[in-house]
Design a protein around this motif. Structure first.
Motif, PDB file in Angstrom:
ATOM      1  N   LYS A   1       0.834  -1.206   0.000  1.00  0.00           N
ATOM      2  CA  LYS A   1       0.000   0.000   0.000  1.00  0.00           C
ATOM      3  C   LYS A   1       0.862   1.246   0.000  1.00  0.00           C
ATOM      4  O   LYS A   1       0.587   2.200  -0.726  1.00  0.00           O
ATOM      5  N   ARG A   2       1.908   1.242   0.807  1.00  0.00           N
ATOM      6  CA  ARG A   2       2.804   2.408   0.886  1.00  0.00           C
ATOM      7  C   ARG A   2       3.457   2.679  -0.469  1.00  0.00           C
ATOM      8  O   ARG A   2       3.510   3.819  -0.924  1.00  0.00           O
ATOM      9  N   ILE A   3       3.931   1.637  -1.129  1.00  0.00           N
ATOM     10  CA  ILE A   3       4.564   1.798  -2.443  1.00  0.00           C
ATOM     11  C   ILE A   3       3.554   2.330  -3.459  1.00  0.00           C
ATOM     12  O   ILE A   3       3.855   3.260  -4.216  1.00  0.00           O
ATOM     13  N   SER A   4       2.342   1.768  -3.481  1.00  0.00           N
ATOM     14  CA  SER A   4       1.343   2.227  -4.455  1.00  0.00           C
ATOM     15  C   SER A   4       0.902   3.660  -4.161  1.00  0.00           C
ATOM     16  O   SER A   4       0.650   4.439  -5.078  1.00  0.00           O
ATOM     17  N   ASP A   5       0.847   4.039  -2.866  1.00  0.00           N
ATOM     18  CA  ASP A   5       0.502   5.424  -2.514  1.00  0.00           C
ATOM     19  C   ASP A   5       1.582   6.403  -2.974  1.00  0.00           C
ATOM     20  O   ASP A   5       1.270   7.495  -3.465  1.00  0.00           O
ATOM     21  N   ILE A   6       2.840   6.011  -2.825  1.00  0.00           N
ATOM     22  CA  ILE A   6       3.944   6.863  -3.270  1.00  0.00           C
ATOM     23  C   ILE A   6       3.856   7.066  -4.784  1.00  0.00           C
ATOM     24  O   ILE A   6       4.003   8.184  -5.288  1.00  0.00           O
ATOM     25  N   ARG A   7       3.594   5.976  -5.527  1.00  0.00           N
ATOM     26  CA  ARG A   7       3.495   6.069  -6.989  1.00  0.00           C
ATOM     27  C   ARG A   7       2.321   6.938  -7.414  1.00  0.00           C
ATOM     28  O   ARG A   7       2.438   7.770  -8.319  1.00  0.00           O
ATOM     29  N   LEU A   8       1.170   6.754  -6.765  1.00  0.00           N
ATOM     30  CA  LEU A   8      -0.018   7.542  -7.106  1.00  0.00           C
ATOM     31  C   LEU A   8       0.203   9.017  -6.809  1.00  0.00           C
ATOM     32  O   LEU A   8      -0.174   9.885  -7.603  1.00  0.00           O
ATOM     33  N   ASN A   9       0.839   9.315  -5.684  1.00  0.00           N
ATOM     34  CA  ASN A   9       1.151  10.696  -5.334  1.00  0.00           C
ATOM     35  C   ASN A   9       2.066  11.328  -6.379  1.00  0.00           C
ATOM     36  O   ASN A   9       1.863  12.475  -6.787  1.00  0.00           O
ATOM     37  N   HIS A  10       3.054  10.559  -6.827  1.00  0.00           N
ATOM     38  CA  HIS A  10       3.974  11.058  -7.853  1.00  0.00           C
ATOM     39  C   HIS A  10       3.235  11.339  -9.171  1.00  0.00           C
ATOM     40  O   HIS A  10       3.478  12.364  -9.815  1.00  0.00           O
ATOM     41  N   ILE A  11       2.319  10.444  -9.533  1.00  0.00           N
ATOM     42  CA  ILE A  11       1.533  10.645 -10.761  1.00  0.00           C
ATOM     43  C   ILE A  11       0.708  11.921 -10.650  1.00  0.00           C
ATOM     44  O   ILE A  11       0.665  12.732 -11.579  1.00  0.00           O
ATOM     45  N   HIS A  12       0.071  12.129  -9.495  1.00  0.00           N
ATOM     46  CA  HIS A  12      -0.740  13.338  -9.308  1.00  0.00           C
ATOM     47  C   HIS A  12       0.118  14.604  -9.348  1.00  0.00           C
ATOM     48  O   HIS A  12      -0.278  15.600  -9.965  1.00  0.00           O
ATOM     49  N   GLN A  13       1.292  14.569  -8.727  1.00  0.00           N
ATOM     50  CA  GLN A  13       2.171  15.745  -8.743  1.00  0.00           C
ATOM     51  C   GLN A  13       2.664  16.045 -10.153  1.00  0.00           C
ATOM     52  O   GLN A  13       2.710  17.204 -10.579  1.00  0.00           O
ATOM     53  N   THR A  14       3.023  15.005 -10.893  1.00  0.00           N
ATOM     54  CA  THR A  14       3.530  15.191 -12.259  1.00  0.00           C
ATOM     55  C   THR A  14       2.441  15.733 -13.175  1.00  0.00           C
ATOM     56  O   THR A  14       2.674  16.695 -13.918  1.00  0.00           O
ATOM     57  N   THR A  15       1.247  15.135 -13.120  1.00  0.00           N
ATOM     58  CA  THR A  15       0.153  15.610 -13.978  1.00  0.00           C
ATOM     59  C   THR A  15      -0.261  17.027 -13.595  1.00  0.00           C
ATOM     60  O   THR A  15      -0.586  17.830 -14.468  1.00  0.00           O
TER      61      THR A  15
END
Length: 189
Positions: free
Chosen positions: A64-78
């Motif tokens: 969950k922590r890894i997927s949350d980090i990835r999702l946060n990165h996607i949101h910041q990039t977009t």
């Protein structure tokens, strides 16, 4: 301008992947000990011990922590892309299923979450009133010269710089920069 960093190469994600690997090895050993210690028939289920249940909870939390980090990165990039207020955004429609067949790249490609990235970018563009275009899968963005339009058929993945084969042009440019210029000039047919 400046490419975005790969979140999967950061210290935190590497640390979490290492921890995940260790926990999975631990739980595998526990299951092996459980199987060897009991006589169990083919149709029976193993009764999990409390230690196995604890380890499974830890593994879930790390995932969950890894997927949350990835999702946060996607949101910041977009967000960064949309906040630059472009008039339109062009994204390539990639053959991800075909790319996953490459055993050397499949793990890193699946970690990038391309589909989630495109979906989030698309809805943020729609929300901000920016035109979003998905370039055709067969559009040669990397193989076409952004200066003269010559298509280089023998371009390999290891070639990181694009060198135009046209004698009059002789353009030498970073491969990704060339592809981004071609996508910026992309017109719907």
């Amino acid at each position: 301008d400046k490419p975005f960093k790969n979140i999967n190469k950061t210290k935190e994600v590497k640390r979490l992947n290492k921890k995940l690997k260790r926990l999975q090895r631990q739980i595998s050993r526990k299951y092996d000990m459980l199987k060897s210690g009991t006589t169990f028939k083919k149709g029976e289920k193993l009764t999990k011990t409390q230690n196995i249940i604890k380890l499974e909870k830890q593994i879930k939390l790390v995932h969950k922590r890894i997927s949350d980090i990835r999702l946060n990165h996607i949101h910041q990039t977009t967000n960064t892309i949309v906040k630059t207020k472009p008039c339109r955004v062009v994204a390539e429609d990639l053959n991800v299923r075909g790319m996953l067949k490459n055993k050397h790249l499949s793990k890193s490609i699946s970690e990038q979450c391309f589909n989630k990235f495109i979906t989030i970018l698309e809805y943020k563009c729609k929300w901000s009133g920016i035109e979003f275009i998905k370039a055709d899968r067969f559009f040669p963005s990397s193989k076409m010269c952004s200066c003269c339009g010559t298509i280089k058929k023998d371009l390999k993945l290891k070639d990181r710089t694009y060198i135009c084969s046209n004698k009059k042009c002789n353009l030498v440019i970073d491969r990704d920069k060339n592809a981004s210029i071609n996508l910026a000039n992309y017109q719907l047919a």
